[in-house]
Design an enzyme around this catalytic site. Structure first.
Site, PDB file in Angstrom:
ATOM      1  N   LYS A  36     -75.527  96.391  26.333  1.00  0.00           N
ATOM      2  CA  LYS A  36     -75.918  95.859  27.649  1.00  0.00           C
ATOM      3  C   LYS A  36     -74.976  96.302  28.757  1.00  0.00           C
ATOM      4  O   LYS A  36     -75.421  96.542  29.884  1.00  0.00           O
ATOM      5  CB  LYS A  36     -76.003  94.343  27.603  1.00  0.00           C
ATOM      6  CG  LYS A  36     -74.685  93.612  27.413  1.00  0.00           C
ATOM      7  CD  LYS A  36     -74.889  92.116  27.416  1.00  0.00           C
ATOM      8  CE  LYS A  36     -73.559  91.391  27.246  1.00  0.00           C
ATOM      9  NZ  LYS A  36     -72.634  91.634  28.348  1.00  0.00           N
ATOM     10  N   THR A  37     -73.677  96.420  28.470  1.00  0.00           N
ATOM     11  CA  THR A  37     -72.732  96.858  29.506  1.00  0.00           C
ATOM     12  C   THR A  37     -73.040  98.280  29.934  1.00  0.00           C
ATOM     13  O   THR A  37     -72.982  98.616  31.126  1.00  0.00           O
ATOM     14  CB  THR A  37     -71.286  96.764  28.990  1.00  0.00           C
ATOM     15  OG1 THR A  37     -71.025  95.421  28.559  1.00  0.00           O
ATOM     16  CG2 THR A  37     -70.302  97.143  30.076  1.00  0.00           C
ATOM     17  N   ASP A 223     -74.532  90.170  35.125  1.00  0.00           N
ATOM     18  CA  ASP A 223     -74.318  90.233  33.683  1.00  0.00           C
ATOM     19  C   ASP A 223     -74.232  88.810  33.123  1.00  0.00           C
ATOM     20  O   ASP A 223     -73.954  87.859  33.858  1.00  0.00           O
ATOM     21  CB  ASP A 223     -73.017  90.988  33.404  1.00  0.00           C
ATOM     22  CG  ASP A 223     -72.865  91.375  31.938  1.00  0.00           C
ATOM     23  OD1 ASP A 223     -73.846  91.224  31.177  1.00  0.00           O
ATOM     24  OD2 ASP A 223     -71.774  91.834  31.563  1.00  0.00           O
ATOM     25  N   GLU A 224     -74.459  88.647  31.817  1.00  0.00           N
ATOM     26  CA  GLU A 224     -74.338  87.352  31.122  1.00  0.00           C
ATOM     27  C   GLU A 224     -75.117  86.254  31.854  1.00  0.00           C
ATOM     28  O   GLU A 224     -74.613  85.146  32.057  1.00  0.00           O
ATOM     29  CB  GLU A 224     -72.854  86.952  30.987  1.00  0.00           C
ATOM     30  CG  GLU A 224     -71.981  87.972  30.295  1.00  0.00           C
ATOM     31  CD  GLU A 224     -72.187  88.040  28.785  1.00  0.00           C
ATOM     32  OE1 GLU A 224     -73.099  87.352  28.286  1.00  0.00           O
ATOM     33  OE2 GLU A 224     -71.451  88.787  28.122  1.00  0.00           O
ATOM     34  N   GLN A 254     -77.708  83.792  22.982  1.00  0.00           N
ATOM     35  CA  GLN A 254     -76.248  83.763  22.998  1.00  0.00           C
ATOM     36  C   GLN A 254     -75.705  82.818  24.063  1.00  0.00           C
ATOM     37  O   GLN A 254     -74.559  82.956  24.489  1.00  0.00           O
ATOM     38  CB  GLN A 254     -75.689  85.172  23.212  1.00  0.00           C
ATOM     39  CG  GLN A 254     -76.042  86.141  22.094  1.00  0.00           C
ATOM     40  CD  GLN A 254     -75.354  87.482  22.247  1.00  0.00           C
ATOM     41  OE1 GLN A 254     -74.137  87.618  22.105  1.00  0.00           O
ATOM     42  NE2 GLN A 254     -76.146  88.491  22.555  1.00  0.00           N
ATOM     43  N   ARG A 623     -70.816  89.063  15.313  1.00  0.00           N
ATOM     44  CA  ARG A 623     -69.544  89.725  15.632  1.00  0.00           C
ATOM     45  C   ARG A 623     -69.176  90.708  14.524  1.00  0.00           C
ATOM     46  O   ARG A 623     -68.317  91.569  14.719  1.00  0.00           O
ATOM     47  CB  ARG A 623     -68.404  88.709  15.764  1.00  0.00           C
ATOM     48  CG  ARG A 623     -68.533  87.626  16.838  1.00  0.00           C
ATOM     49  CD  ARG A 623     -68.861  88.154  18.194  1.00  0.00           C
ATOM     50  NE  ARG A 623     -70.303  88.137  18.401  1.00  0.00           N
ATOM     51  CZ  ARG A 623     -70.915  88.801  19.379  1.00  0.00           C
ATOM     52  NH1 ARG A 623     -70.235  89.565  20.206  1.00  0.00           N
ATOM     53  NH2 ARG A 623     -72.230  88.722  19.516  1.00  0.00           N
TER      54      ARG A 623
END
Length: 763
Positions: A36-37, A223-224, A254, A623
């Site tokens: 996503k970044t 973002d987020e 998330q 993770r």
């Protein structure tokens, strides 16, 4: 114009679709590890390099300053140095501060406002309590400020909070809220929450100002998005309401920060807010194996919350199956983790820094840390304080040290006024000055004050006061503390270590003090840490009563000292699931997968909270890159008692064919026997344990009749893991023999003879 192929290089079809989407509202639902970044950065580059948008008209909001710097660096690499210099990129708070520096005058405030940090805010809150004649001991500044912060995140002002206050706490908070804001305004200061709230208010009350920013920022990216609170949501909505060019990246699966004010409904309602929105799913995962993704997805797909289902896939291969391991209790669970880590490290494929151990609550780290120390495995506790260095643990140990040695000035100074008992810094300084002048410990000086008080009480009323006499209020507070210490010393002579802890925590009012100081939720978390310390005391229960406290304090001090030597970059990471967001590791251990831990007990009666616990598991599992271990315990100590634990419902959500059940070890192997079934049933019905005395060797393995103990106090034994030890005691427990052994350098361990494979020394 920048070459399009340069911007799209290395992107998969879904990522390309997101980067090249037509202007307008765009929602990118990015699964974990889906890049996503990269998409967010390439989208900015595409707007500048292909659409020709002036960077001056682009606003990109990140959640950390580090992410903002990384975005600028990547854009310089894509577009050339300085090409994106006019871009506005930063966190919500930094961007709002920039807006307010220019336009807060429209709200009747000065531009040179101060921004108060956490300590500043707490000082102001203490001033509020003094101004309102409220006792800090009854009205905890931290808890009241936390309530005010939650209200601000929801854009609730003091007047609205006061109108809707129902409980006594809320009524007090409403009064404090109003005064708190008055003091901030008098000081021309804003706290962190005000940066968001005042910007929203500025835009609401001054449309011309909002219009200017809307014209400036024709393209907004965030973002987020799943982690935004109400104030952040409103800011983006206000800025994008003219051009509707809002590009947000997030994942409703998330969203794990509700306790910080994050509202998952913001991302779920995006399509309602922007009916013409393009929705793009990033489902290819670049981090994990398919085996890990399938397990994580099996759990998240059982969510009761409305969500857009994603099917995560990867080209990383199937990988090894996710392992499920069961330990007898939290200590064996930790030992199994440490053993497996040692095996992985011995294989040479992994370094300590490749491995993370994740847990739901901080208290769980105690057993983990001790197991890693035993194995001499380097580790670091991320985002938190090591167990024995936490304030509440140090306070509890200080009281216990004073019960053993009241002349310990360091411990006495630490808890002299904790919990608060009216002994201020001036009184403590006076006590220390007097003790220094008399060259005696503080405890001795307290007794000298008591003697002086008794003499003064017997003197004639007309006798003149001594020039250095202490005020009666300060003296009474100190003597009250002295009485507590003397009681503790007496109880130490009478009680076992566990009973002493129970008495002391009750007498001091430990739990209530933590809740007053930190609020109910954080206070309970800290109390759970204290109860984990209480659990450790059970390891010393079979020692002679007079030796229990001294041995316990000695071994705890040793753990703490070794602890400080384990720092290093290449170390196993111990971390809570909340702190693990955004990280990745080749190997991940998720421990404590039991009802009451994950999901947490506070969530079981709240469907939304339970769904967040499910998302927390999902975040933790994803993770892992190569290996994922899921651990739970058959029994777990809580509040000083070991109770049978129920495996987490999340484990039941995973199809059995996706998991590999680790070979049963230790106690777990006993599950295959009928004896274990009998023992488990007996435990569930709280059957009384039967204890037998030592028996001759000739009767140790009698085939018929009730089994008798095979080990006796003082006997030297050997264990494959713990090494040489001396039997402290042995007793029959529901058809098996429980042997308590003191191992050199390893402490006291309780083992079941049927599977511990204890050998008599020399055999």
């Amino acid at each position: 114009m920048t070459d399009v192929s340069t911007i799209l290089d290395g992107l998969n079809p879904a990522q390309q679709q997101a980067v090249t989407a037509e202007p307008g509202p765009v929602l990118v639902l990015a699964g974990p590890g889906s890049g996503k970044t990269r998409v967010l950065t390439r989208r900015v580059a595409y707007l500048i390099g292909v659409y020709g948008v002036d960077p001056h008209h682009i606003l990109a909001v990140t959640f950390t300053n580090k992410a903002a710097r990384e975005m600028r660096d990547r854009l310089d690499a894509l577009l050339g140095p300085g090409e994106a210099a006019a871009l506005t990129v930063g966190t919500f708070h930094s961007i709002c501060a920039r807006f307010l520096r220019r336009d807060i005058v429209h709200l009747g405030r000065e531009r040179d406002f101060a921004i108060y940090d956490t300590d500043d805010q707490l000082r102001v809150m203490k001033r509020v309590l003094r101004d309102l004649n409220l006792d800090e001991k009854k009205h905890a500044p931290r808890a009241i400020h936390a309530a005010i912060s939650r209200a601000k995140n929801e854009l609730i002002d003091p007047a609205a909070y006061s109108r809707h206050a129902q409980s006594y706490f809320e009524e007090v908070t409403a009064r404090c809220f109003a005064r708190y804001q008055e003091l901030l305004r008098d000081a021309n200061a804003l706290d962190f929450d005000d940066l968001l709230v005042e910007t929203v208010r500025l835009f609401e009350q001054h449309p011309a100002v909002l219009e200017r920013y809307q014209e400036r920022y024709a393209f907004c990216l965030a973002d987020e998005y799943q982690d935004t609170n109400r104030a952040q949501y409103m800011l983006l909505k206000q800025l994008a309401s003219r051009h509707h060019n809002l590009f947000v990246v997030g994942d409703e699966d998330q969203s794990i920060y509700a306790f910080r004010g994050a509202d998952v409904r913001n991302i779920l309602s995006f399509e309602r807010d922007y009916p013409s929105a393009q929705v793009i799913l990033l489902e290819q995962n670049y981090r994990s194996t398919q085996a890990i993704l399938d397990v994580a997805q099996a759990v998240i797909n059982r969510s009761a919350q409305r969500r857009r289902e994603k099917r995560l896939w990867t080209r990383n291969g199937a990988g090894v199956k996710v392992q499920v391991i069961e330990g007898y209790d939290q200590d064996e669970e930790a030992q199994l983790v440490a053993d497996e880590i040692a095996r992985l490290l011995a294989g040479g494929a992994y370094q300590p820094g490749d491995i993370a151990i994740m847990y739901r609550t901080n208290a769980q780290s105690r057993a983990i840390e001790e197991a890693l120390i035993t194995r001499q495995t380097p580790y670091v506790v991320v985002g938190g304080t090591r167990f024995y260095e936490r304030k509440e643990i140090k306070d509890a140990l200080a009281y216990l040290r004073l019960a053993l040695n009241p002349f310990d000035d360091i411990s006495l100074s630490r808890v002299l006024n904790w919990p608060p008992r009216g002994i201020g810094q001036r009184t403590q300084d006076d006590l220390e000055r007097r003790a220094g002048a008399a060259a005696v410990p503080l405890y001795a000086m307290l007794h000298m004050l008591a003697a002086d008080a008794e003499t003064a009480d017997q003197s004639a009323p007309s006798a003149p006061a001594r020039a250095d006499a202490m005020s009666s209020r300060a003296r009474n507070a100190l003597l009250g503390f002295l009485a507590l210490l003397d009681e503790a010393i007496e109880q130490r002579r009478l009680l076992s270590l566990g009973a002493l802890m129970d008495w002391l925590f009750e007498r001091v009012g430990f739990r209530e003090a933590l809740r007053r100081e930190y609020g109910d939720d954080e206070g309970d978390d800290r109390w759970n840490n204290v109860m984990e310390l209480r659990n450790v005391a059970e390891n010393y229960a079979t020692l002679p009563r007079e030796n229990q406290l001294a041995t316990f304090l000695e071994e705890v001090a040793l753990v703490s000292d070794i602890d400080t030597l384990q720092e290093g970059r290449n170390a196993v990471t111990c971390i809570t699931l909340h702190q693990a967001k955004g990280l990745e590791f080749p190997v991940v251990f998720l421990v404590g997968l039991e009802e009451g831990l994950l999901p947490h007990a506070r969530s079981t009666d709240d469907r939304d909270a339970l769904d967040e616990e499910r998302r927390l598991f999902y975040v933790g599992a994803t993770r892992a890159k190569e290996r994922l271990y899921l651990l739970h315990a058959f029994r777990r100590a809580s509040y000083g008692r070991a109770e049978i634990a129920t495996p987490s419902r999340f484990l039941h959500d995973i199809p059995p064919d996706l998991l590999h059940r680790a070979p049963k070890r230790g106690y777990a192997a006993a599950q295959q026997s009928s004896m274990f079934t009998h023992r488990m049933t007996a435990l569930r019905h709280s059957a009384q344990e039967r204890t037998s005395s030592s028996t001759p060797a000739s009767r140790r393995n009698a085939p018929e009749g009730p089994r008798e103990v095979a080990f006796f106090a003082g006997q030297k034994v050997y264990h494959a893991h713990f090494g040489e030890g001396i039997v402290v005691s042995s007793k029959l427990v529901e058809g098996d023999e429980e042997v308590t052994v003191a191992f050199a350098g390893k402490g006291i361990k309780r083992l079941l003879a049927s599977f511990a494979n204890l050998q008599r020394a020399g055999e």
